[in-house]
Scaffold this motif. Structure first.
Motif, PDB file in Angstrom:
ATOM      1  N   GLU A 247       0.847  -1.245  -0.034  1.00 11.45           N
ATOM      2  CA  GLU A 247      -0.048   0.055   0.078  1.00 11.45           C
ATOM      3  C   GLU A 247       0.968   1.470  -0.158  1.00 11.45           C
ATOM      4  OE1 GLU A 247      -2.396  -0.268   3.218  1.00 11.45           O
ATOM      5  OE2 GLU A 247      -4.071  -1.534   2.409  1.00 11.45           O
ATOM      6  N   ILE A 248       1.899   1.230   0.700  1.00  6.25           N
ATOM      7  CA  ILE A 248       2.770   2.184   0.784  1.00  6.25           C
ATOM      8  C   ILE A 248       3.218   2.635  -0.466  1.00  6.25           C
ATOM      9  CG2 ILE A 248       4.982   3.162   1.720  1.00  6.25           C
ATOM     10  CD1 ILE A 248       4.295   1.820   4.350  1.00  6.25           C
ATOM     11  N   TYR A 249       3.801   1.484  -1.289  1.00 14.36           N
ATOM     12  CA  TYR A 249       4.330   1.684  -2.421  1.00 14.36           C
ATOM     13  C   TYR A 249       3.571   2.335  -3.509  1.00 14.36           C
ATOM     14  CZ  TYR A 249       7.590   0.609  -6.498  1.00 14.36           C
ATOM     15  OH  TYR A 249       8.466   0.830  -7.483  1.00 14.36           O
ATOM     16  N   GLU A 250       2.246   1.758  -3.571  1.00 18.94           N
ATOM     17  CA  GLU A 250       1.362   2.312  -4.439  1.00 18.94           C
ATOM     18  C   GLU A 250       0.818   3.711  -4.215  1.00 18.94           C
ATOM     19  OE1 GLU A 250      -1.335   2.498  -7.411  1.00 18.94           O
ATOM     20  OE2 GLU A 250       0.175   0.786  -7.117  1.00 18.94           O
ATOM     21  N   ALA A 251       0.945   4.113  -2.673  1.00 20.21           N
ATOM     22  CA  ALA A 251       0.828   5.691  -2.568  1.00 20.21           C
ATOM     23  C   ALA A 251       1.847   6.380  -3.132  1.00 20.21           C
ATOM     24  CB  ALA A 251       0.762   5.838  -0.939  1.00 20.21           C
ATOM     25  N   VAL A 252       3.075   5.929  -2.918  1.00 25.72           N
ATOM     26  CA  VAL A 252       4.286   6.944  -3.511  1.00 25.72           C
ATOM     27  C   VAL A 252       4.261   6.866  -4.960  1.00 25.72           C
ATOM     28  CG1 VAL A 252       6.782   6.814  -3.682  1.00 25.72           C
ATOM     29  CG2 VAL A 252       5.734   6.364  -1.205  1.00 25.72           C
ATOM     30  N   LEU A 253       3.929   5.654  -5.723  1.00 27.04           N
ATOM     31  CA  LEU A 253       3.890   5.718  -6.974  1.00 27.04           C
ATOM     32  C   LEU A 253       2.888   6.596  -7.652  1.00 27.04           C
ATOM     33  CD1 LEU A 253       4.733   4.719  -9.641  1.00 27.04           C
ATOM     34  CD2 LEU A 253       3.058   2.804  -9.436  1.00 27.04           C
ATOM     35  N   GLN A 254       1.695   6.604  -7.058  1.00 24.92           N
ATOM     36  CA  GLN A 254       0.839   7.675  -7.311  1.00 24.92           C
ATOM     37  C   GLN A 254       1.209   9.306  -7.092  1.00 24.92           C
ATOM     38  OE1 GLN A 254      -1.941   6.865  -9.397  1.00 24.92           O
ATOM     39  NE2 GLN A 254      -1.116   4.777  -9.173  1.00 24.92           N
ATOM     40  N   ALA A 255       1.882   9.410  -6.126  1.00 22.68           N
ATOM     41  CA  ALA A 255       2.426  10.842  -5.889  1.00 22.68           C
ATOM     42  C   ALA A 255       3.477  10.909  -6.803  1.00 22.68           C
ATOM     43  CB  ALA A 255       3.007  10.681  -4.285  1.00 22.68           C
ATOM     44  N   ASN A 256       4.479  10.259  -7.290  1.00 20.87           N
ATOM     45  CA  ASN A 256       5.320  10.376  -8.177  1.00 20.87           C
ATOM     46  C   ASN A 256       4.637  10.872  -9.588  1.00 20.87           C
ATOM     47  OD1 ASN A 256       6.764   8.756 -10.563  1.00 20.87           O
ATOM     48  ND2 ASN A 256       8.310   9.589  -9.306  1.00 20.87           N
ATOM     49  N   LEU A 257       3.639   9.943 -10.112  1.00 18.78           N
ATOM     50  CA  LEU A 257       2.978  10.272 -11.384  1.00 18.78           C
ATOM     51  C   LEU A 257       2.139  11.433 -11.097  1.00 18.78           C
ATOM     52  CD1 LEU A 257       1.781   6.656 -11.756  1.00 18.78           C
ATOM     53  CD2 LEU A 257       3.561   7.934 -13.110  1.00 18.78           C
ATOM     54  N   SER A 258       1.793  11.837  -9.928  1.00 17.23           N
ATOM     55  CA  SER A 258       0.890  12.928  -9.846  1.00 17.23           C
ATOM     56  C   SER A 258       1.650  14.387  -9.912  1.00 17.23           C
ATOM     57  CB  SER A 258       0.123  13.302  -8.606  1.00 17.23           C
ATOM     58  OG  SER A 258      -0.958  12.001  -8.446  1.00 17.23           O
ATOM     59  N   MET A 259       2.938  14.149  -9.313  1.00 12.60           N
ATOM     60  CA  MET A 259       3.622  15.088  -9.447  1.00 12.60           C
ATOM     61  C   MET A 259       4.252  15.568 -10.811  1.00 12.60           C
ATOM     62  SD  MET A 259       7.232  15.670  -7.354  1.00 12.60           S
ATOM     63  CE  MET A 259       8.467  17.140  -7.644  1.00 12.60           C
ATOM     64  N   ILE A 260       4.662  14.622 -11.466  1.00 10.22           N
ATOM     65  CA  ILE A 260       5.118  14.768 -12.825  1.00 10.22           C
ATOM     66  C   ILE A 260       4.101  15.080 -13.771  1.00 10.22           C
ATOM     67  CG2 ILE A 260       5.963  13.550 -14.865  1.00 10.22           C
ATOM     68  CD1 ILE A 260       7.460  11.721 -12.783  1.00 10.22           C
ATOM     69  N   GLU A 261       2.870  14.968 -13.737  1.00  6.76           N
ATOM     70  CA  GLU A 261       1.646  15.236 -14.420  1.00  6.76           C
ATOM     71  C   GLU A 261       1.544  16.832 -14.155  1.00  6.76           C
ATOM     72  OE1 GLU A 261      -2.986  13.997 -15.267  1.00  6.76           O
ATOM     73  OE2 GLU A 261      -1.793  13.223 -13.632  1.00  6.76           O
ATOM     74  N   GLY A 331      10.049   1.823  12.072  1.00  8.39           N
ATOM     75  CA  GLY A 331       9.752   0.477  12.471  1.00  8.39           C
ATOM     76  C   GLY A 331       9.182  -0.516  11.467  1.00  8.39           C
ATOM     77  N   VAL A 332       8.906   0.162  10.318  1.00 11.65           N
ATOM     78  CA  VAL A 332       8.287  -0.539   9.008  1.00 11.65           C
ATOM     79  C   VAL A 332       9.287  -0.466   7.872  1.00 11.65           C
ATOM     80  CG1 VAL A 332       6.432  -0.625   7.490  1.00 11.65           C
ATOM     81  CG2 VAL A 332       5.968  -0.084   9.673  1.00 11.65           C
ATOM     82  N   GLY A 333       9.555   0.671   7.519  1.00 11.50           N
ATOM     83  CA  GLY A 333      10.526   0.838   6.413  1.00 11.50           C
ATOM     84  C   GLY A 333       9.950   2.115   5.566  1.00 11.50           C
ATOM     85  N   GLY A 334      10.657   2.297   4.497  1.00  8.16           N
ATOM     86  CA  GLY A 334      10.175   3.417   3.492  1.00  8.16           C
ATOM     87  C   GLY A 334      10.321   3.235   2.018  1.00  8.16           C
ATOM     88  N   VAL A 335       9.614   3.958   1.331  1.00  6.54           N
ATOM     89  CA  VAL A 335       9.332   3.775  -0.036  1.00  6.54           C
ATOM     90  C   VAL A 335      10.005   5.373  -0.845  1.00  6.54           C
ATOM     91  CG1 VAL A 335       8.119   3.459  -2.135  1.00  6.54           C
ATOM     92  CG2 VAL A 335       7.899   1.777  -0.130  1.00  6.54           C
TER      93      VAL A 335
END
Length: 362
Positions: A247-261, A331-335
């Motif tokens: 879920e974290i990965y998908e959120a960051v991917l969408q943020a990346n795409l939204s920023m570029i758009e 405690g979890v990690g990052g993307v």
């Protein structure tokens, strides 16, 4: 005198400066084509009003500067000499206002330059130099693309070697070996390979801990090619990373795409950060997006602009920067997913081509 130097002398005229000292080595390279790291020694491109520019370098760099610099006049100083005493008679008299790079001039050197010039005022050049560098020429873009291709090839050829049990530093060593083999001058910053919980540290330091099944693995790396940088981040799954990390990965991917758009001439840099932040906040992870959304790069790995929500400066064609939203959960990690982009006349071109969908390795 080249076009860049003409702009520098126009700056002297517009700001009523009697002399300008360019002391950042990469900036000296930008104007002259000569680069060296002088370490503790003093080095500067010196522009005196009404006179031709000259380079003032340690004597061990004199021959190289004379060979490659577009500035023909070179002066040097020896280690046993006081460089400011050597420099003083080269400046002439009547200096009232001098231009300096405040961020790259320490207090000791500032006082030395004020003393030898007898200047009454020092003016920071950075607000005027940044607009010169922010729009990249066609030649600069070609070189940046080569640097991007190099680091992407480094990552591509290293991935098959990554499996549980291999350490973060093992991967760093493999990557930096390949950088040189592929023609890079070296990494553009300390190569970052972070596994598991450490991937949640935006500026974590790789160590000897082994990669484990079920972890996130974040790789942030870049190279210098012919003086220009690249900077890319991809985050991978080592086996099955579980629902939350996906879920974290998908959120960051969408943020990346939204920023570029959102990238196009005339919008603010702050709006790009806001686009990325909204995509992450809407998925409930806003508190874990603790970094800015990107930064400029070129001759340096971090250049103007800083892409944060408060930056009201406007995008223009030819500007190059990173798009790198991220989520960092203790405690979890990052993307983090980081691309390199250029503003075009009509929108944006993504210069990085490495796949962004979640890739399982190991």
């Amino acid at each position: 005198m080249n076009e860049r130097m003409e702009k520098l002398y126009a700056l002297l005229e517009n700001e009523e400066l009697d002399v300008a000292f360019i002391t950042l080595p990469k900036m000296i390279y930008y104007f002259t084509g000569f680069y060296s790291d002088p370490h503790e020694r003093f080095m500067a491109l010196v522009c005196v009003k009404g006179k031709d520019p000259f380079l003032f370098v340690p004597i061990l760099d004199h021959e190289k500067a004379a060979r490659v610099s577009q500035v023909s006049c070179i002066y040097s100083h020896k280690d046993e000499q006081n460089p400011y005493e050597v420099l003083k008679p080269l400046l002439g008299s009547g200096i009232a206002r001098m231009g300096i790079q405040e961020e790259y001039l320490n207090v000791k050197r500032y006082h030395a330059l004020m003393q030898i010039t007898d200047a009454r005022q020092a003016v920071d050049l950075e607000p005027h130099l940044n607009p010169m560098r922010v729009v990249k020429s066609a030649e600069e873009i070609v070189t940046i693309k080569r640097a991007i291709h190099c680091i992407e090839e480094v990552i591509r050829t290293t991935l098959p070697l990554i499996k549980p049990g291999v350490t973060e530093l093992d991967i760093v060593a493999e990557m930096e070996f390949r950088m040189k083999r592929l023609g890079a001058e070296g990494p553009s910053f300390d190569t970052m390979v972070l596994a598991g919980e450490k991937s949640g540290l935006p500026h974590g330091i790789p160590g000897n801990n082994p990669i484990r099944e079920g972890e996130l693995l974040l790789i942030d790396a870049g190279v210098f090619v012919d003086g220009y940088a690249s900077d890319i981040t991809r985050t991978f799954a080592v086996g099955d990373i579980g629902k939350q990390c996906k879920e974290i990965y998908e959120a960051v991917l969408q943020a990346n795409l939204s920023m570029i758009e959102a990238v196009r001439p005339g919008v603010t840099f702050g709006s790009l950060d806001q686009a990325a932040r909204q995509a992450i906040s809407s998925r409930g992870y806003g508190d874990y997006f603790i970094t800015r959304a990107g930064h400029g790069f070129g001759l340096e790995i971090h250049e103007y602009p800083s892409i944060h929500g408060g930056n009201e400066d406007l995008l223009g064609a030819g500007m190059v920067f990173t798009a790198e939203p991220g989520i960092y959960m203790p405690g979890v990690g990052g993307v983090r997913i980081e691309d390199n982009v250029i503003v075009t006349a009509n929108g944006v071109e993504v210069l990085t081509t490495f796949p962004k969908e979640l890739t399982v390795i190991g």
